[in-house]
Design a protein around this motif. Structure first.
Motif, PDB file in Angstrom:
ATOM      1  N   ARG A 324      28.558 -29.858  88.586  1.00  0.00           N
ATOM      2  CA  ARG A 324      29.667 -30.382  89.257  1.00  0.00           C
ATOM      3  C   ARG A 324      29.702 -31.904  88.899  1.00  0.00           C
ATOM      4  O   ARG A 324      30.995 -32.441  89.016  1.00  0.00           O
ATOM      5  CB  ARG A 324      29.422 -30.499  91.005  1.00  0.00           C
ATOM      6  N   HIS A 325      28.707 -32.483  88.611  1.00  0.00           N
ATOM      7  CA  HIS A 325      28.803 -34.010  88.222  1.00  0.00           C
ATOM      8  C   HIS A 325      28.530 -34.114  86.439  1.00  0.00           C
ATOM      9  O   HIS A 325      29.189 -34.914  86.229  1.00  0.00           O
ATOM     10  CB  HIS A 325      27.629 -34.850  88.783  1.00  0.00           C
ATOM     11  N   ARG A 516      23.655 -42.133  91.903  1.00  0.00           N
ATOM     12  CA  ARG A 516      24.580 -41.681  92.591  1.00  0.00           C
ATOM     13  C   ARG A 516      24.641 -40.280  92.507  1.00  0.00           C
ATOM     14  O   ARG A 516      25.063 -39.308  93.594  1.00  0.00           O
ATOM     15  CB  ARG A 516      25.926 -42.402  92.549  1.00  0.00           C
ATOM     16  N   LYS A 517      24.999 -39.731  91.378  1.00  0.00           N
ATOM     17  CA  LYS A 517      25.320 -38.180  91.070  1.00  0.00           C
ATOM     18  C   LYS A 517      24.072 -37.415  91.526  1.00  0.00           C
ATOM     19  O   LYS A 517      24.474 -36.265  92.296  1.00  0.00           O
ATOM     20  CB  LYS A 517      25.596 -38.019  89.782  1.00  0.00           C
ATOM     21  N   LYS A 519      21.809 -38.154  93.959  1.00  0.00           N
ATOM     22  CA  LYS A 519      21.986 -38.415  95.568  1.00  0.00           C
ATOM     23  C   LYS A 519      23.047 -37.313  96.143  1.00  0.00           C
ATOM     24  O   LYS A 519      22.672 -36.381  97.207  1.00  0.00           O
ATOM     25  CB  LYS A 519      22.206 -39.759  95.856  1.00  0.00           C
ATOM     26  N   GLU A 520      24.138 -37.317  95.543  1.00  0.00           N
ATOM     27  CA  GLU A 520      25.106 -36.246  95.998  1.00  0.00           C
ATOM     28  C   GLU A 520      24.960 -34.947  95.837  1.00  0.00           C
ATOM     29  O   GLU A 520      24.895 -33.937  96.326  1.00  0.00           O
ATOM     30  CB  GLU A 520      26.703 -36.592  95.119  1.00  0.00           C
ATOM     31  N   THR A 521      23.955 -34.692  94.584  1.00  0.00           N
ATOM     32  CA  THR A 521      23.570 -33.214  94.436  1.00  0.00           C
ATOM     33  C   THR A 521      22.715 -32.874  95.495  1.00  0.00           C
ATOM     34  O   THR A 521      22.399 -31.716  95.752  1.00  0.00           O
ATOM     35  CB  THR A 521      23.090 -33.130  93.026  1.00  0.00           C
ATOM     36  N   TRP A 522      21.656 -33.830  95.775  1.00  0.00           N
ATOM     37  CA  TRP A 522      20.456 -33.671  96.661  1.00  0.00           C
ATOM     38  C   TRP A 522      21.262 -33.265  98.000  1.00  0.00           C
ATOM     39  O   TRP A 522      20.752 -32.586  98.770  1.00  0.00           O
ATOM     40  CB  TRP A 522      19.567 -34.675  96.480  1.00  0.00           C
ATOM     41  N   ALA A 523      22.116 -34.116  98.450  1.00  0.00           N
ATOM     42  CA  ALA A 523      22.969 -33.945  99.957  1.00  0.00           C
ATOM     43  C   ALA A 523      23.443 -32.519 100.057  1.00  0.00           C
ATOM     44  O   ALA A 523      23.521 -32.037 100.978  1.00  0.00           O
ATOM     45  CB  ALA A 523      23.752 -35.035 100.042  1.00  0.00           C
ATOM     46  N   ASN A 524      24.205 -32.222  98.786  1.00  0.00           N
ATOM     47  CA  ASN A 524      24.822 -31.101  98.709  1.00  0.00           C
ATOM     48  C   ASN A 524      23.770 -29.891  98.971  1.00  0.00           C
ATOM     49  O   ASN A 524      23.973 -28.832  99.872  1.00  0.00           O
ATOM     50  CB  ASN A 524      25.851 -30.568  97.540  1.00  0.00           C
ATOM     51  N   SER A 545      16.818 -28.647  96.192  1.00  0.00           N
ATOM     52  CA  SER A 545      17.145 -29.959  96.647  1.00  0.00           C
ATOM     53  C   SER A 545      15.769 -30.594  96.320  1.00  0.00           C
ATOM     54  O   SER A 545      15.821 -32.067  95.791  1.00  0.00           O
ATOM     55  CB  SER A 545      17.459 -30.007  98.108  1.00  0.00           C
ATOM     56  N   GLN A 665      18.936 -39.932 105.297  1.00  0.00           N
ATOM     57  CA  GLN A 665      19.543 -40.666 104.085  1.00  0.00           C
ATOM     58  C   GLN A 665      18.199 -41.064 103.221  1.00  0.00           C
ATOM     59  O   GLN A 665      17.003 -41.141 103.775  1.00  0.00           O
ATOM     60  CB  GLN A 665      20.131 -42.090 104.643  1.00  0.00           C
TER      61      GLN A 665
END
Length: 705
Positions: A324-325, A516-517, A519-524, A545, A665
Motif C-alpha cells: 500500500r506504501h 512514517r510508512k 508506522k502506518e503499516t504497523w498501525a493498520n 505487525s 502510540q
C-alpha cells in the motif's frame, strides 16, 4: 621423527586442542560465577575488598573493578592526568579548574578546561590514586574499563570529516526479485507451500535431511526455507561447549548433492551465517544453478507454537500491507535487508539529496562503532534495590525506535572543539546539544544523587557499557545530544557536563518518510489483529505487525554497519590453509570452521550516525519522556529512588505500578507483566528473565479471570 610419527603427533595435538577448548569453556563459566559472588558479597555493608580479594584469588584492583563500592578509603575518583595535548585548549596558570562558562549548579554545560590539555578518556572504576601517589601508581588492571578513542588533533583529523569518495546511498533503479518460499516446522514435519500442506519425514533433521525432504515435496524453484519451530541446528547442542559450535557443525555438515553457496550475480550474500539463535544456511546444487537458503522465522517475530500456515498468512498480510506504501515492495530474507531496501526506495528524487546521502569517512564510522552503544541493558542489584521486592512490574515501550526517527544527522560533519564550544553563547550551546551531535564529555555525578545512572561509561569487555550512579563519580565518555540534554534538564538534579570534543551535523529527515510508512503499516496491521473476527487471521495480523517492528528495528541497526566478519571452512587435512589471522570457532573430525575480521566494506547504505542518534534518543526516553497531550511524564526518573530493578533495551522493570498514559502510540509505555511478591531481587539475567516470564503469565491470567 618419521612421517608416521609426525602424523600421529598431529592427531594427539588436535586432541589436546579439543580438551583445551572444553576446559576454557568451563573456566569461563567458573569465572562468571566467581564475579557474580563477588558482586553479591559487595552488598554486605561491612564487606571489605581486602578480605574478598584473597578469598577470590584476585588482586585488590580486580575486586574493586567488579565492585566499585569496595574501594578503600585511600582511593578517590579523581580524573587521571591528561596524556595528550590540545593546542587550542584554554590555558590555566594556577593548576585549578577555572569557573565554568555556565554554572554547574543550574545544570548548564561547561567547556572542558585543564592545565594544558583536556583529559583523555579515562576509567571511572577502579578509582585512580591521588595525585601525590601518581609516581608509584601501578598500571591499570587488565580488565579495567576500556579507553574510548578520541579524534586526533591538527591535520590528521581532516580526513575524518570528509565523506568517503564515490560512496553514497542512492535510490535503486530496479525491483527486487521475489523468492519462492516454504514454511517448515521441523518438530512436526509440517511444510506449507502456497496453499498446500505436506507432511515430511525429516529423519535426523540435518541440513541434508531438510533439503532432501523439502525438494521431494515441492518444486526445485523454491529458494527459501523458513524454519518455524524445532531449531534443528540445536539438536546436538549438548555435544558442544557453545551454541555457536553446534550451529556451525549443523550448517557445515555434508549435504550430498549440495555445496555452500558462493553467491550469484549482484547478490553478495554467500556462505553460511553462524548465529547462535537465528543462523542462515546458504546452499547451491553441485550440478545446476539452484540456490536455496534455510533461515529461522525467529528473525522476524517470536512464535508461540503457531502453525506454519498461520505464519505464511502473516507474511502474506505483511506483503499486502507494505504494497500500500511501496508498489515495488518485496519481502527479503531478513527484516534488516527488507528495511534497508524499502528505505532506499524513499530516497528523494528531487532536492538536495536527489544524488543520494553520502557515507561518512571510515575513521568516523569506526569512532561511532566504538563509542555509540545500542540499547541500555542494566540489572540493578542489592543494596541499590531491596533484597526482597514487593512486586516486579514490567513496562515496555511500544514500537520504541519509531518514536525517534523524526530527526537525523545529515550533511558534512563539523568538529566542535572545547574552545569552539566555550566561545558560543549559552543559547548556541544548548541548541547544539539539542541538535544532531555526538560528544566526548567529562561527567560528574552530583554529590547528593540517589537514583539511577544517566550516561553510559565504558566498562570492562568489548563494547560493553555501564551507567555510573555513585555520587561524586567522574568519568569520560561519548554520548549523544538527547542523553546529555536529559542529564542537564532531568527532573531530579542537573549533572555537571564538561565538553571535551564533539561532532555536529545539520538536522535532517532522511528516515522520516520511511518510518512514517512503516508506522502506518504497523498501525493498520495492529488494528486488523484487534478487530479481526477470525482467530487465525487475527493471529497472523498480530505476527505481521511484529514483523513491521523488526523491519524498522533491524533496519536501523543495519545502518550502523559494524566491521565485517567472514566465516569459512577448511578441511582438517589442510589445517595450514586456515588464515593466519582467523579465529577457529568450531571443528569436527572433517573440517575446521573459522572467522576473521575484514574491516568496513564499501557499503553505500552505511550510516552509523543515524543509528547512533536513534539509540541515544531511545536511551534518554527510558529515563524521562513527556506526553504533551496528557501533560504527564513517564520514565525511570519519575519513579522513587530504589524502585528501578532493570533496564532491558526498551523495557523498564520496577517495584511499583505506574499511572503512565498509554494510547497505543510508538514510544508509549505498555504494561507487559505484573508479579506480586515478596520476591528475591534478581542477581543475574537468567533470574530476571524467569521473573519476567512469570510476571507476563500472571498478568495475562489476571486479565482473563
Amino acid at each position: 621423527m618419521d612421517a608416521q610419527r609426525y602424523t600421529a603427533a598431529l592427531s594427539e595435538l588436535r586432541t589436546v586442542r579439543d580438551e583445551i577448548k572444553k576446559t576454557r569453556a568451563a573456566l569461563t563459566r567458573l569465572e562468571a560465577e566467581r564475579d557474580r559472588q563477588i558482586t553479591q558479597l559487595a552488598g554486605y555493608e561491612k564487606a571489605k575488598a581486602e578480605r574478598i580479594a584473597p578469598a577470590a584469588g584476585l588482586s585488590l584492583a580486580h575486586v574493586v573493578s567488579l565492585a566499585p563500592a569496595l574501594a578503600p578509603d585511600r582511593l578517590t575518583t579523581t580524573e587521571a592526568t591528561p596524556s595528550h595535548s590540545e593546542p587550542d585548549a584554554p590555558a590555566i596558570t594556577d593548576g585549578t579548574e577555572t569557573p565554568p562558562h555556565l554554572a554547574a549548579q543550574t545544570g548548564a554545560v561547561a567547556p572542558a578546561t585543564a592545565a594544558a590539555t583536556p583529559a583523555q578518556p579515562v576509567a571511572a572504576s577502579p578509582p585512580a590514586a591521588p595525585a601525590e601517589d601518581s609516581a608509584s601508581a601501578k598500571p591499570a588492571a587488565p580488565d579495567a574499563p576500556r579507553a574510548l578513542p578520541s579524534i586526533p588533533h591538527g591535520a590528521a583529523s581532516d580526513a575524518w570529516f570528509a565523506h568517503t569518495q564515490g560512496l553514497a546511498s542512492t535510490r535503486p533503479n530496479f525491483t527486487q526479485q521475489a523468492r519462492s518460499t516454504v514454511f517448515l516446522d521441523t518438530t512436526t514435519g509440517v511444510l506449507v507451500h502456497r496453499q498446500q500442506t505436506h507432511h515430511l519425514d525429516l529423519g535426523a533433521a540435518t541440513a541434508a535431511d531438510l533439503l532432501t525432504a523439502v525438494f521431494h515435496a515441492v518444486p526445485e524453484g523454491v529458494e527459501r526455507i523458513y524454519v518455524t519451530a524445532g531449531d534443528p541446528w540445536h539438536r546436538e547442542a549438548d555435544r558442544y561447549p557453545y551454541l555457536r559450535d553446534a550451529v556451525a557443525a549443523w550448517l557445515n555438515a555434508p549435504a550430498p548433492g549440495w555445496r555452500t553457496d558462493t553467491g550469484r550475480g549482484k547478490d553478495r550474500m554467500a556462505g553460511h551465517f553462524v548465529h547462535a539463535r537465528n543462523p542462515v544456511g546458504r546452499y547451491q546444487r553441485e550440478s545446476g544453478d539452484h540456490h536455496v537458503e534455510i533461515r529461522s522465522v525467529g528473525e522476524w517475530f517470536d512464535t508461540d507454537g503457531d502453525d506454519p500456515a498461520v505464519i505464511r498468512d502473516a507474511f502474506v498480510l505483511l506483503w499486502q500491507a507494505l504494497r500500500r506504501h511501496w508498489s515495488d515492495a518485496v519481502i527479503m530474507g531478513s527484516p534488516s535487508q527488507t528495511g534497508r531496501d524499502l528505505w532506499t526506495r524513499t530516497i528523494p528524487q528531487r532536492g538536495q539529496y536527489a544524488d543520494g546521502f553520502p557515507v561518512l569517512s571510515e575513521e568516523l564510522r569506526g569512532l561511532l562503532h566504538a563509542t555509540a552503544g545500542q540499547g541500555r541493558n542494566e540489572l540493578i542489584t542489592p543494596p541499590r534495590v531491596s533484597e526482597q521486592l514487593p512486586r516486579l512490574v514490567e513496562y515496555d515501550r511500544t514500537f520504541a525506535y519509531a518514536k525517534h526517527t523524526w530527526k537525523s544527522p545529515v550533511g558534512t560533519p563539523r568538529r566542535i572543539t572545547a574552545t569552539t564550544f566555550a566561545a558560543w553563547s549559552e543559547k548556541e550551546q544548548l541548541r547544539a546539544l539539542y541538535g544532531c551531535g555526538h560528544w566526548q564529555i567529562r561527567v560528574t555525578v552530583p554529590d547528593t544523587w540517589n537514583h539511577v545512572g544517566l550516561l553510559p561509561a565504558p566498562a570492562p569487555g568489548d563494547r560493553t557499557w555501564h551507567y555510573p550512579a555513585q555520587p561524586g563519580t567522574t568519568f569520560t565518555t561519548w554520548a549523544g545530544g538527547p542523553e546529555i540534554h536529559t542529564a542537564l534538564t532531568n527532573p531530579i538534579q542537573p549533572w555537571k557536563i564538561d565538553i571535551l570534543d564533539g561532532i555536529l551535523w545539520d538536522d535532517g529527515k532522511p528516515l522520516d518518510d520511511w518510518a512514517r510508512k512503516l508506522k502506518e503499516t504497523w498501525a493498520n496491521l495492529s488494528a486488523q489483529a484487534h478487530f479481526q473476527g477470525d482467530a487465525q487471521q487475527a493471529r497472523a495480523a498480530h505476527l505481521a505487525s511484529r514483523a513491521v517492528r523488526s523491519i524498522l528495528l533491524y533496519g536501523i541497526g543495519s545502518f550502523a554497519q559494524r566491521p565485517r566478519m567472514v566465516t569459512g571452512t577448511t578441511a582438517r587435512t589442510a589445517e595450514r590453509d586456515v588464515p593466519a589471522d582467523a579465529e577457529i570457532i568450531a571443528f569436527d573430525d572433517e573440517r575446521i570452521t573459522w572467522q576473521k575480521p575484514t574491516g568496513f566494506s564499501r557499503d553505500p547504505n552505511a550510516h552509523p550516525e543515524w543509528a547512533a542518534a536513534i539509540w541515544s534518543g531511545a536511551r534518554a526516553a527510558l529515563l524521562t519522556q513527556r506526553h504533551r497531550d496528557d501533560n504527564a511524564y513517564a520514565g525511570a526518573l519519575h519513579t522513587p529512588p530504589g524502585s528501578v530493578v532493570a533496564f532491558r533495551t526498551d523495557a523498564l522493570y520496577l517495584t511499583d505500578a505506574q499511572d503512565w498514559p498509554y494510547h497505543h502510540q510508538p514510544g508509549d509505555y505498555l504494561l507487559r507483566g505484573h508479579l506480586t511478591g515478596p520476591l528475591p531481587a534478581p542477581t543475574s539475567e537468567e533470574e530476571l528473565l524467569a521473573l519476567r516470564d512469570a510476571g507476563r503469565t500472571a498478568l495475562t491470567t489476571n486479565r482473563e479471570s
